[in-house]
Structures are given as C-alpha cells and as structure tokens.
Design a protein around this motif. Sequence first.
Motif, PDB file in Angstrom:
ATOM      1  N   VAL A 135       0.709  -1.632  -0.361  1.00  0.00           N
ATOM      2  CA  VAL A 135      -0.013   0.431   0.052  1.00  0.00           C
ATOM      3  C   VAL A 135       0.723   1.064  -0.113  1.00  0.00           C
ATOM      4  O   VAL A 135       2.324   1.089   0.753  1.00  0.00           O
ATOM      5  N   TRP A 136       0.384   2.439  -0.597  1.00  0.00           N
ATOM      6  CA  TRP A 136       1.092   3.981  -1.066  1.00  0.00           C
ATOM      7  C   TRP A 136      -0.138   4.679  -0.307  1.00  0.00           C
ATOM      8  O   TRP A 136      -1.085   4.674  -0.488  1.00  0.00           O
ATOM      9  N   GLU A 137       0.263   5.483   1.404  1.00  0.00           N
ATOM     10  CA  GLU A 137      -0.671   5.927   1.644  1.00  0.00           C
ATOM     11  C   GLU A 137      -1.925   5.480   2.357  1.00  0.00           C
ATOM     12  O   GLU A 137      -2.832   5.514   1.749  1.00  0.00           O
ATOM     13  N   PRO A 138      -1.803   4.415   3.234  1.00  0.00           N
ATOM     14  CA  PRO A 138      -2.884   3.505   3.518  1.00  0.00           C
ATOM     15  C   PRO A 138      -4.187   4.164   3.966  1.00  0.00           C
ATOM     16  O   PRO A 138      -5.264   4.138   3.454  1.00  0.00           O
ATOM     17  N   HIS A 139      -3.942   5.812   4.665  1.00  0.00           N
ATOM     18  CA  HIS A 139      -5.628   7.107   4.953  1.00  0.00           C
ATOM     19  C   HIS A 139      -5.673   6.847   3.357  1.00  0.00           C
ATOM     20  O   HIS A 139      -6.941   7.166   3.775  1.00  0.00           O
ATOM     21  N   MET A 140      -5.365   7.974   2.727  1.00  0.00           N
ATOM     22  CA  MET A 140      -5.960   8.260   1.211  1.00  0.00           C
ATOM     23  C   MET A 140      -6.315   6.873   0.670  1.00  0.00           C
ATOM     24  O   MET A 140      -7.881   6.892  -0.119  1.00  0.00           O
ATOM     25  N   THR A 141      -5.915   5.823   0.814  1.00  0.00           N
ATOM     26  CA  THR A 141      -5.923   4.381  -0.180  1.00  0.00           C
ATOM     27  C   THR A 141      -7.082   3.965   0.487  1.00  0.00           C
ATOM     28  O   THR A 141      -8.302   3.810  -0.416  1.00  0.00           O
ATOM     29  N   ARG A 142      -7.771   3.766   1.826  1.00  0.00           N
ATOM     30  CA  ARG A 142      -8.664   3.568   2.167  1.00  0.00           C
ATOM     31  C   ARG A 142     -10.045   4.673   1.891  1.00  0.00           C
ATOM     32  O   ARG A 142     -11.245   4.040   1.829  1.00  0.00           O
ATOM     33  N   TRP A 143      -9.992   5.665   1.700  1.00  0.00           N
ATOM     34  CA  TRP A 143     -10.519   7.085   2.304  1.00  0.00           C
ATOM     35  C   TRP A 143     -11.431   6.862   0.499  1.00  0.00           C
ATOM     36  O   TRP A 143     -12.511   6.883  -0.151  1.00  0.00           O
ATOM     37  N   LEU A 144     -10.463   6.310  -0.885  1.00  0.00           N
ATOM     38  CA  LEU A 144     -10.704   6.534  -1.860  1.00  0.00           C
ATOM     39  C   LEU A 144     -11.454   5.442  -2.515  1.00  0.00           C
ATOM     40  O   LEU A 144     -12.148   5.638  -2.699  1.00  0.00           O
ATOM     41  N   GLN A 145     -11.275   4.271  -1.563  1.00  0.00           N
ATOM     42  CA  GLN A 145     -12.015   2.984  -1.126  1.00  0.00           C
ATOM     43  C   GLN A 145     -13.730   2.869  -1.085  1.00  0.00           C
ATOM     44  O   GLN A 145     -14.219   2.482  -1.301  1.00  0.00           O
ATOM     45  N   SER A 146     -13.585   4.330  -0.093  1.00  0.00           N
ATOM     46  CA  SER A 146     -14.842   4.758   0.585  1.00  0.00           C
ATOM     47  C   SER A 146     -16.120   6.200  -0.205  1.00  0.00           C
ATOM     48  O   SER A 146     -16.668   6.028  -0.174  1.00  0.00           O
ATOM     49  N   ARG A 147     -15.246   6.485  -1.320  1.00  0.00           N
ATOM     50  CA  ARG A 147     -15.240   7.542  -1.747  1.00  0.00           C
ATOM     51  C   ARG A 147     -16.354   6.833  -3.421  1.00  0.00           C
ATOM     52  O   ARG A 147     -16.976   7.282  -4.008  1.00  0.00           O
ATOM     53  N   LEU A 148     -14.928   5.788  -4.127  1.00  0.00           N
ATOM     54  CA  LEU A 148     -15.458   6.043  -5.301  1.00  0.00           C
ATOM     55  C   LEU A 148     -15.757   5.190  -5.892  1.00  0.00           C
ATOM     56  O   LEU A 148     -15.867   3.969  -5.429  1.00  0.00           O
ATOM     57  N   GLY A 149     -17.071   5.253  -6.577  1.00  0.00           N
ATOM     58  CA  GLY A 149     -17.554   3.787  -7.013  1.00  0.00           C
ATOM     59  C   GLY A 149     -18.695   3.659  -8.348  1.00  0.00           C
ATOM     60  O   GLY A 149     -17.954   4.514  -9.224  1.00  0.00           O
ATOM     61  N   ASN A 162       1.846  10.761 -10.403  1.00  0.00           N
ATOM     62  CA  ASN A 162       3.596   9.474  -9.832  1.00  0.00           C
ATOM     63  C   ASN A 162       3.449   7.945 -11.362  1.00  0.00           C
ATOM     64  O   ASN A 162       3.346   8.214 -12.328  1.00  0.00           O
ATOM     65  N   ILE A 163       4.056   7.314 -11.061  1.00  0.00           N
ATOM     66  CA  ILE A 163       4.018   6.078 -10.935  1.00  0.00           C
ATOM     67  C   ILE A 163       2.366   5.297 -11.880  1.00  0.00           C
ATOM     68  O   ILE A 163       2.274   4.016 -12.358  1.00  0.00           O
ATOM     69  N   GLY A 164       1.614   5.759 -11.222  1.00  0.00           N
ATOM     70  CA  GLY A 164       0.052   5.453 -11.079  1.00  0.00           C
ATOM     71  C   GLY A 164      -0.968   4.251  -9.785  1.00  0.00           C
ATOM     72  O   GLY A 164      -1.801   4.160 -10.584  1.00  0.00           O
ATOM     73  N   TYR A 165       0.046   4.114  -8.895  1.00  0.00           N
ATOM     74  CA  TYR A 165      -0.900   3.373  -7.686  1.00  0.00           C
ATOM     75  C   TYR A 165      -1.880   4.021  -7.996  1.00  0.00           C
ATOM     76  O   TYR A 165      -3.165   3.015  -7.896  1.00  0.00           O
ATOM     77  N   PHE A 166      -2.340   5.765  -7.764  1.00  0.00           N
ATOM     78  CA  PHE A 166      -3.716   5.617  -7.459  1.00  0.00           C
ATOM     79  C   PHE A 166      -4.656   5.832  -9.190  1.00  0.00           C
ATOM     80  O   PHE A 166      -5.980   5.734  -8.385  1.00  0.00           O
ATOM     81  N   GLN A 181      -7.530   6.375   9.056  1.00  0.00           N
ATOM     82  CA  GLN A 181      -8.176   6.846   9.882  1.00  0.00           C
ATOM     83  C   GLN A 181      -9.615   8.117   8.591  1.00  0.00           C
ATOM     84  O   GLN A 181      -8.668   8.310   7.742  1.00  0.00           O
ATOM     85  N   PRO A 182     -10.367   8.339   8.631  1.00  0.00           N
ATOM     86  CA  PRO A 182     -11.120   9.115   7.687  1.00  0.00           C
ATOM     87  C   PRO A 182     -10.561  11.098   7.843  1.00  0.00           C
ATOM     88  O   PRO A 182     -10.292  10.684   8.894  1.00  0.00           O
TER      89      PRO A 182
END
Length: 310
Positions: free
Chosen positions: A76-90, A101-105, A284-285
Amino acid sequence: MPRTPLSHASEFLATLGRGYVRNAPGSLLKAPLSGRYLNPYLRDHPRQRVVEARFGARFACDSRDLIQRYISLYGVWEPHMTRWLQSRLGAGDTFVDVGANIGYFAVLGSRLVGRSGQVVAVEASPAFHDRMLQHVRLNGCGNVRTVNEAVSDSHKKLTFVLASSNNMGANSIVPYDGPAESSFEMAARPLPEILHEDELAAARVIKIDVEGAEGAVIRGLAPVLGRLRPDVEIAVEVTPDRMEQLGDSIDELLATMAEHGFRTYRLPTDYRPENYPRALRAPQPPERWRGPVVGESELVFSRVDAETLA
C-alpha cells in the motif's frame, strides 16, 4: 562483484522480513523491523520486481524510490488516502488524479469506478508517465486516460527538478539550489483545459499532489468549482513553506475553497516506515480541520458538513 555468503543471508532475511510485514496477522515487531532494518536495507540494496498491492493490482517497483519501496514492502501507498478513496469512489464515477506519479492511485481508481467509470491521470514527468502507462497496461485498465502535461493557472513552461532518486515523487518546480538528480521542462495549462467537459462534469474525486504548486492548480480550477457536481470532493496535499517559495499562500487556497462552499478536512500523513503497520491496521478518515495549516498536510475539501468524512 560476486555475492558473499553474508550478502546472501542478508537478502534471505530481508525477503523473510518483508513477507512477515506484508502477510502475517497481528503487529508484533513489525514497526521496528520496518523502520530499523527493512526500509533502509531495501533502499540501499535495490530490488526491481513486479509486486502485488493489497487491492490486487501489480506494480513494477524499484525499491530505491520511497513510493515504490512502500508498495513493495507494505502492499500500500498512503493507507489513509487509499482507504478513503475506497470509501468514496464507486461504479460509474470519474476520478481525476493530478500528479499521478507511477499510477498507484490511478490503477486503484480504475478498479473502484469499474468499466462504466473513468480515470484521468495527469503526470508531468515523462519518465513517470511511461511507468504509469506500463502499470495501466499491466493491470488492463481500459478506463484510464493518461495525460503527460503539467497543471498550473495559465499557459506557461515549467522547469521541474528532482533532488534525489530516493524519492522520485519529489519532482517539483520549487526553486532548488543543491545538486539535482535530474530536471526537465514541461508545458502547463489549467486543469479545466486538460479535462474533457464530460470528465469535468462527472468528477467525483479530484486528487492533487504537485509538490508545492498546489496554489496555482487551485487558481486554475477556481473558475469551474461552481460547475462541479454537488458531491465532488477535492483532496490536496499542501506544503505551505514550498507554496510560499512560489509566491502562493495556504490561506488564499483555503479561502478559495470556502468561497465555493467547501469545508476543510484533514487526513493523517505520516511517511515514517515504523508507523505504516499501525496505519494499515486502522486507517483513519478525514477529520474536520478548523485551525491553521502548518507543515505538509493532506487536506480534503467537501461540501459535506460533518466532523468526519466517514
């Protein structure tokens, strides 16, 4: 130079430790193992390998670089951001990633929005853009449009400088007087000119990570903020001291967002390797932020009025 038995043993232990940190349940000794041994060892003894992230995507990682090393070590890169995006994008959403950057997000977003959704990934560095294309192809992301351009508040040419290959994500236009690893020039224009009309109208999350140039990116976006969908949320990594070196102000950025009905939230940002295992266990959110913004911060702007963006 031929490897010695000691170097073979060190490689074996690093591989064993990485497997423990990534895959073992619980957290026993993961923090000191990561911070004191694995992170410096993988930085100083480079590995180039295709690794799998925790969300199932594959990335070709060079462990000399901070971001790629963390993807390899933790998945994982940036676990807080990763989890937040998982909660927002559908499914069906549009995700815009500025400073991809290299395209992780971008790859994460591709999976979250699905075939009916769209990702626009903007990256100024030609080298990073090529790596992002590699990862888009590697993961079969047919819903990602990549753009090799810089983003600013007007049409101009910008010079980017990379201070060290140990953190290749630190390409920046902020003036730098020390020895540079590399530099390049890139044409820039406002984000609304880069996005297609349908992408702008459908954007659910816009993520901006531009190493000090966030003031200009927001100024260029400001004229269309009122046209974005009501539930759009904009994540901006801000570095007030670097903004000041470019003549920008964090207060101006906050005022611009407030004028368009956005409230300020803050995500934890901690890149110390010993703290990653804890962040992975309990991401964390974003929490409502009403005080001054001092130091590097991951801000999320939303029209939601709450204490947390859960």
